[in-house]
Write an enzyme that holds these catalytic residues in place. Structure first.
Site, mmCIF file in Angstrom:
data_model
loop_
_atom_site.group_PDB
_atom_site.id
_atom_site.type_symbol
_atom_site.label_atom_id
_atom_site.label_comp_id
_atom_site.label_asym_id
_atom_site.label_seq_id
_atom_site.Cartn_x
_atom_site.Cartn_y
_atom_site.Cartn_z
ATOM 1 N N GLU A 114 0.830 -1.203 0.000
ATOM 2 C CA GLU A 114 0.000 0.000 0.000
ATOM 3 C C GLU A 114 0.868 1.258 0.000
ATOM 4 O O GLU A 114 0.545 2.248 -0.660
ATOM 5 C CB GLU A 114 -0.928 0.000 1.223
ATOM 6 C CG GLU A 114 -1.849 -1.208 1.346
ATOM 7 C CD GLU A 114 -2.956 -1.234 0.308
ATOM 8 O OE1 GLU A 114 -2.991 -0.321 -0.543
ATOM 9 O OE2 GLU A 114 -3.782 -2.155 0.345
ATOM 10 N N GLU A 144 -4.531 4.921 -1.002
ATOM 11 C CA GLU A 144 -3.367 4.127 -0.601
ATOM 12 C C GLU A 144 -2.753 4.650 0.695
ATOM 13 O O GLU A 144 -2.221 3.873 1.496
ATOM 14 C CB GLU A 144 -2.317 4.104 -1.718
ATOM 15 C CG GLU A 144 -2.810 3.665 -3.095
ATOM 16 C CD GLU A 144 -3.364 2.247 -3.135
ATOM 17 O OE1 GLU A 144 -3.438 1.573 -2.084
ATOM 18 O OE2 GLU A 144 -3.748 1.804 -4.233
ATOM 19 N N HIS A 147 -4.963 3.119 3.248
ATOM 20 C CA HIS A 147 -4.730 1.679 3.391
ATOM 21 C C HIS A 147 -3.422 1.379 4.115
ATOM 22 O O HIS A 147 -3.325 0.394 4.858
ATOM 23 C CB HIS A 147 -4.712 1.017 2.010
ATOM 24 C CG HIS A 147 -6.014 1.131 1.280
ATOM 25 N ND1 HIS A 147 -6.173 0.711 -0.031
ATOM 26 C CD2 HIS A 147 -7.218 1.628 1.668
ATOM 27 C CE1 HIS A 147 -7.422 0.935 -0.410
ATOM 28 N NE2 HIS A 147 -8.066 1.502 0.608
ATOM 29 N N CYS A 151 -3.339 -1.020 7.424
ATOM 30 C CA CYS A 151 -2.524 -2.231 7.596
ATOM 31 C C CYS A 151 -1.613 -2.106 8.811
ATOM 32 O O CYS A 151 -1.444 -3.065 9.575
ATOM 33 C CB CYS A 151 -1.695 -2.490 6.336
ATOM 34 S SG CYS A 151 -2.676 -2.972 4.906
ATOM 35 N N GLU A 209 -4.114 -5.566 -8.246
ATOM 36 C CA GLU A 209 -5.434 -5.258 -7.675
ATOM 37 C C GLU A 209 -6.563 -6.002 -8.380
ATOM 38 O O GLU A 209 -7.404 -6.636 -7.732
ATOM 39 C CB GLU A 209 -5.652 -3.741 -7.703
ATOM 40 C CG GLU A 209 -4.705 -3.029 -6.753
ATOM 41 C CD GLU A 209 -4.780 -1.516 -6.806
ATOM 42 O OE1 GLU A 209 -4.767 -0.889 -5.730
ATOM 43 O OE2 GLU A 209 -4.835 -0.947 -7.911
ATOM 44 N N GLU A 243 -11.168 -0.844 -3.658
ATOM 45 C CA GLU A 243 -10.391 -1.513 -4.694
ATOM 46 C C GLU A 243 -11.056 -1.489 -6.066
ATOM 47 O O GLU A 243 -10.366 -1.520 -7.088
ATOM 48 C CB GLU A 243 -10.094 -2.956 -4.287
ATOM 49 C CG GLU A 243 -9.174 -3.101 -3.077
ATOM 50 C CD GLU A 243 -7.784 -2.524 -3.325
ATOM 51 O OE1 GLU A 243 -7.319 -2.548 -4.485
ATOM 52 O OE2 GLU A 243 -7.165 -2.039 -2.364
ATOM 53 N N HIS A 246 -9.818 1.249 -8.026
ATOM 54 C CA HIS A 246 -8.441 1.037 -8.464
ATOM 55 C C HIS A 246 -8.395 0.133 -9.691
ATOM 56 O O HIS A 246 -7.596 0.340 -10.608
ATOM 57 C CB HIS A 246 -7.610 0.425 -7.334
ATOM 58 C CG HIS A 246 -7.614 1.245 -6.083
ATOM 59 N ND1 HIS A 246 -6.946 0.856 -4.929
ATOM 60 C CD2 HIS A 246 -8.199 2.439 -5.792
ATOM 61 C CE1 HIS A 246 -7.138 1.777 -3.998
ATOM 62 N NE2 HIS A 246 -7.891 2.738 -4.498
#
Length: 527
Positions: A114, A144, A147, A151, A209, A243, A246
């Site tokens: 990410e 991103e 994300h 994470c 992705e 996503e 993306h």
């Protein structure tokens, strides 16, 4: 003072195109496009051999206000659940110990992906010429960033509220020891941000992705829930909601170059290389983490892979791009063969090299062995018997003085590292389709496990010069490397990595030192 050219252009456009009185997001988006102008030359810093069209559209047509409102709602739901309900229910300690270890790898490695995707989509924003296309890439940059934080928060949450925090709390430092790290960097870092900008889009958006989001982010939530983990689905399903945009960006990248003569010449080769780069790591690593890093199974990895990668992506998704000249990768057939045995081959090596990890591993128990044999006929005769021999020799007990790496040496099964993918392989023991290929370049020996990586290397050998684990630590004793790279728990002597997930019989640095295990480079045998 005279107005700058850019300021005058904006002022004139505003005078000719009055702001909408409505607050409808789509109307605002259309109005904003009136501020676009044609570039005489594309001034990007990031070169590409393709020409991206200036009229490419954005499918989702987001504006900043709508984007911020949407993401704020998702974050409120996510962090509200994590910090209130799940913490009150003590959800972190209800996760099965094996899955707790799996998430040390998944959340940390995905964070790297990410993080590099921020740079990748920023690079694409700079390379694109169409204002709408730039807008789509810019929204992904913001995604991103979000994300990356999500994470990292998974590791933080497990470290604070879960069991065995070692590995969760310092994975950014300790992850560099083992052989999985450099392979991950190859797909999540080099593949996303190195080289041609459109190639990076193919790696990130069209393959990473569109192809692997479902078998990674969606599938991991199923495995997590089955193993008592409510934290991961809460976060990863929130990630997944972004996503689709993306994937649409990757689709629009292809649309933007469809009429460029370079597309007919290079696109399918670049797509094949991107697919093989990503699948060479994801296919075995995800299968290994799901099936061997869990107690309670969902479905065989090969079925998940076939459904999402072979049928959905290779058939349906790429099929939709067929009108632009895109073809399914030539390597897809070989990847399908990898999906059956490659993750079993990799786990043998991962367990043999367990002291170099930042997570605990465990041998399959009897129930799991029966599951593997039922879903992969022939598994027991090839893998199960080896695990039983290792267990009988006391591989889990530090007093045994035995780690499975010794078994590989005793039985003349050298472990090599594929130069392009940085994934370890053992050709004399692999049940999957690994064949040893060796080349010499600039006085250095390079090993490969398949024809596709070999072809990429032959085309650009200077691109793949990263040292592997055996070259980097050649001649050094194992415990010295572990200590230097912070592979120890807070007591300064017990290893973070362990060959089991119990709380007793933990290996220490002294136990490893007594083995006198020295790194050797297996390719020296060819000199």
């Amino acid at each position: 003072m005279a107005l700058s050219t850019a300021t005058k252009a904006a002022t004139d456009a505003l005078a000719a195109n009055r702001a909408p009185t409505s607050v409808n997001a789509q109307e605002v988006h259309r109005w904003l496009q009136s501020f676009n102008w044609d570039f005489k030359n594309n001034r990007t810093k990031y070169a590409t051999k393709y020409k991206m069209a200036n009229e490419t559209k954005e499918q989702f047509k987001l504006i900043a206000k709508e984007y911020a409102r949407m993401e704020a709602v998702k974050d409120e739901r996510q962090f509200g659940s994590l910090q209130d309900a799940l913490t009150r229910l003590n959800a972190g300690v209800r996760v099965h110990p094996k899955w707790n270890e799996t998430m040390k790898v998944v959340s940390n490695f995905l964070e790297v992906g990410e993080y590099n995707a921020i740079a990748a989509t920023g690079m694409l924003w700079d390379s694109a010429q169409a204002a709408e296309q730039k807008n789509g890439y810019l929204a992904q940059v913001l995604d991103e960033i979000r994300h990356t934080h999500q994470c990292a928060y998974v590791n933080y949450y497990f470290a604070k509220n879960g069991q065995d925090p070692a590995g969760h709390n310092d994975a950014r430092r300790t992850r560099t020891i083992g052989p999985l790290w450099k392979g991950m960097k190859r797909v999540f870092s080099d593949g996303f941000i190195s080289g041609d900008a459109v190639e990076c889009s193919l790696n990130l958006q069209l393959v990473g992705e569109a192809c692997f989001t479902n078998p990674l982010i969606v599938a991991v939530t199923e495995w997590a829930a089955a193993n008592g983990d409510e934290i991961t689905p809460t976060v990863f399903l929130s990630i997944e909601t972004d996503e689709l945009r993306h994937m649409a960006n990757g689709y629009q990248t292809v649309v933007s170059i469809a009429n460029d003569p370079a597309s007919a010449k290079y696109l399918n080769t670049d797509l094949n290389n991107a697919f093989w780069t990503q699948q060479k790591y994801f296919t075995p690593v995800l299968g290994m983490l799901f099936e061997y890093g869990s107690k309670f199974k969902v479905e065989p990895w090969v079925k998940t892979w076939n459904r999402w990668v072979y049928e959905d992506w290779g058939g349906i998704w790429i099929g939709r791009l067929g009108k632009y000249g895109v073809e399914s990768p030539r390597s897809l057939k070989d990847a399908k063969q990898d999906a059956y045995w490659a993750h079993h081959d990799l786990y043998l090596l991962a367990y043999a090299l367990w002291p170099t990890g930042f997570f605990r591993l465990a041998l399959p128990d009897q129930e799991e062995m029966e599951w593997f044999e039922a879903n992969y006929p022939g598994w027991y005769d090839h893998y199960g018997k080896i695990y039983e021999e290792w267990r009988a020799r006391g591989c889990e007990d530090p007093s045994s003085g035995f780690i499975p790496l010794m078994w590989f040496i005793e039985n003349n099964h050298p472990i090599y590292i594929d130069r392009v993918s940085q994934v370890p392989f053992c050709p004399s023991l692999a049940k999957g389709a690994s064949t040893l290929r060796v080349h010499e370049y600039n006085g250095q020996m390079h090993t490969f496990s398949d024809q596709w990586g070999e072809r990429m290397w032959l085309a650009e050998p200077e691109r793949y010069e990263c040292q592997n684990i055996f070259e980097q630590y050649e001649g050094r004793e194992l415990s010295e490397v572990i200590a230097e790279l912070h592979g120890l728990r807070s007591d300064g002597k017990t290893l973070i990595a362990q060959p089991h997930v119990r709380g007793d019989k933990l290996w220490t640095l002294d136990d490893i030192k007594r083995l006198n295990c020295v790194f050797k480079n297996p390719v020296k045998a060819f000199n």
